[in-house]
Design a protein around this motif. Structure first.
Motif, PDB file in Angstrom:
ATOM      1  N   GLN A  11       0.477  -1.300  -0.166  1.00  0.00           N
ATOM      2  CA  GLN A  11      -0.263  -0.281   0.036  1.00  0.00           C
ATOM      3  C   GLN A  11       0.971   1.262   0.293  1.00  0.00           C
ATOM      4  O   GLN A  11       1.983   1.619   0.681  1.00  0.00           O
ATOM      5  CB  GLN A  11      -0.780  -0.021   1.068  1.00  0.00           C
ATOM      6  N   ALA A  12       0.129   2.465  -0.495  1.00  0.00           N
ATOM      7  CA  ALA A  12       1.142   3.405  -0.588  1.00  0.00           C
ATOM      8  C   ALA A  12       1.244   3.852   0.834  1.00  0.00           C
ATOM      9  O   ALA A  12       0.557   3.805   1.925  1.00  0.00           O
ATOM     10  CB  ALA A  12       0.124   4.277  -1.037  1.00  0.00           C
ATOM     11  N   GLY A  13       2.509   4.455   0.902  1.00  0.00           N
ATOM     12  CA  GLY A  13       3.176   5.008   2.764  1.00  0.00           C
ATOM     13  C   GLY A  13       3.739   3.731   3.444  1.00  0.00           C
ATOM     14  O   GLY A  13       4.924   3.944   4.099  1.00  0.00           O
ATOM     15  N   GLY A  14       3.917   2.442   2.644  1.00  0.00           N
ATOM     16  CA  GLY A  14       4.607   1.514   2.598  1.00  0.00           C
ATOM     17  C   GLY A  14       5.844   0.831   2.240  1.00  0.00           C
ATOM     18  O   GLY A  14       6.703   1.950   1.795  1.00  0.00           O
ATOM     19  N   SER A  15       6.385   0.235   3.288  1.00  0.00           N
ATOM     20  CA  SER A  15       8.063   0.247   2.393  1.00  0.00           C
ATOM     21  C   SER A  15       8.285  -1.012   1.987  1.00  0.00           C
ATOM     22  O   SER A  15       7.489  -2.436   2.476  1.00  0.00           O
ATOM     23  CB  SER A  15       8.967   0.095   4.308  1.00  0.00           C
ATOM     24  N   SER A  61      13.597  11.414  -7.646  1.00  0.00           N
ATOM     25  CA  SER A  61      12.006  10.801  -7.907  1.00  0.00           C
ATOM     26  C   SER A  61      11.723  10.144  -6.520  1.00  0.00           C
ATOM     27  O   SER A  61      11.341   9.741  -5.498  1.00  0.00           O
ATOM     28  CB  SER A  61      11.454  10.308  -8.956  1.00  0.00           C
ATOM     29  N   VAL A  62      13.315  10.262  -5.682  1.00  0.00           N
ATOM     30  CA  VAL A  62      13.723   8.427  -5.114  1.00  0.00           C
ATOM     31  C   VAL A  62      13.868   9.162  -3.855  1.00  0.00           C
ATOM     32  O   VAL A  62      14.453   8.500  -2.821  1.00  0.00           O
ATOM     33  CB  VAL A  62      14.353   7.509  -5.329  1.00  0.00           C
ATOM     34  N   SER A  83       7.439   5.055   2.085  1.00  0.00           N
ATOM     35  CA  SER A  83       7.117   6.034   1.948  1.00  0.00           C
ATOM     36  C   SER A  83       6.979   6.192  -0.037  1.00  0.00           C
ATOM     37  O   SER A  83       6.953   6.885  -1.063  1.00  0.00           O
ATOM     38  CB  SER A  83       7.896   7.994   1.679  1.00  0.00           C
ATOM     39  N   LEU A  84       6.489   4.994   0.216  1.00  0.00           N
ATOM     40  CA  LEU A  84       6.349   4.778  -1.434  1.00  0.00           C
ATOM     41  C   LEU A  84       4.685   4.655  -1.799  1.00  0.00           C
ATOM     42  O   LEU A  84       3.545   5.386  -1.587  1.00  0.00           O
ATOM     43  CB  LEU A  84       6.036   3.025  -1.715  1.00  0.00           C
ATOM     44  N   LYS A  85       4.949   4.932  -2.903  1.00  0.00           N
ATOM     45  CA  LYS A  85       3.799   6.211  -3.591  1.00  0.00           C
ATOM     46  C   LYS A  85       3.278   4.915  -5.313  1.00  0.00           C
ATOM     47  O   LYS A  85       4.062   4.534  -5.550  1.00  0.00           O
ATOM     48  CB  LYS A  85       4.193   6.932  -4.523  1.00  0.00           C
TER      49      LYS A  85
END
Length: 125
Positions: A11-15, A61-62, A83-85
């Motif tokens: 999920q977004a926000g995960g690692s 971007s990262v 903080s994956l998008k």
């Protein structure tokens, strides 16, 4: 042979942490890097690390969200992604630079001599 692993659905926000191990023939290693390719897009640079000194380089971007690291003894490079998008969704490839190349080449696929098979990272919103 480069073997990448660690991808998955998150999920977004995960690692997630990706790993890439070099095995088989003995590789002379100057640097290793990570690239990614989203559907319909070109393969793009993510991060790279100098194998001896440990200098690191990141795509804008990262930067601040991803961290590249290495374990020389295990001949393994890691990519810690936080903080994956959703826009980070792609197939992630590791690559090895066997001899020194100009720094300007590190962000291009032509700067690397060997490639792993890729691992899928999917970030849901």
């Amino acid at each position: 042979q480069l073997q990448a692993s660690g991808g998955g659905l998150i999920q977004a926000g995960g690692s997630l942490r990706l790993s890439c191990a070099a095995s088989g023939r003995t590789f002379s290693t100057y640097a290793m890097g990570w690239f990614r390719q989203a559907p319909g897009k070109e393969r793009e640079f993510v991060a790279a690390i100098n194998w001896s000194a440990g200098y690191t380089y990141y795509a804008g971007s990262v930067k601040g969200r991803f961290t590249i690291s290495k374990d020389n003894a295990k001949k393994t490079v890691y990519l810690q992604m936080s903080s994956l998008k959703p826009e980070d969704t792609a197939v992630y490839y590791c690559a090895l630079q066997s001899a020194r190349k100009a720094l300007s080449m590190w962000r291009w696929t032509s700067g690397y001599d060997y490639w792993g098979q890729g691992t899928q990272v999917t970030v849901s919103s």
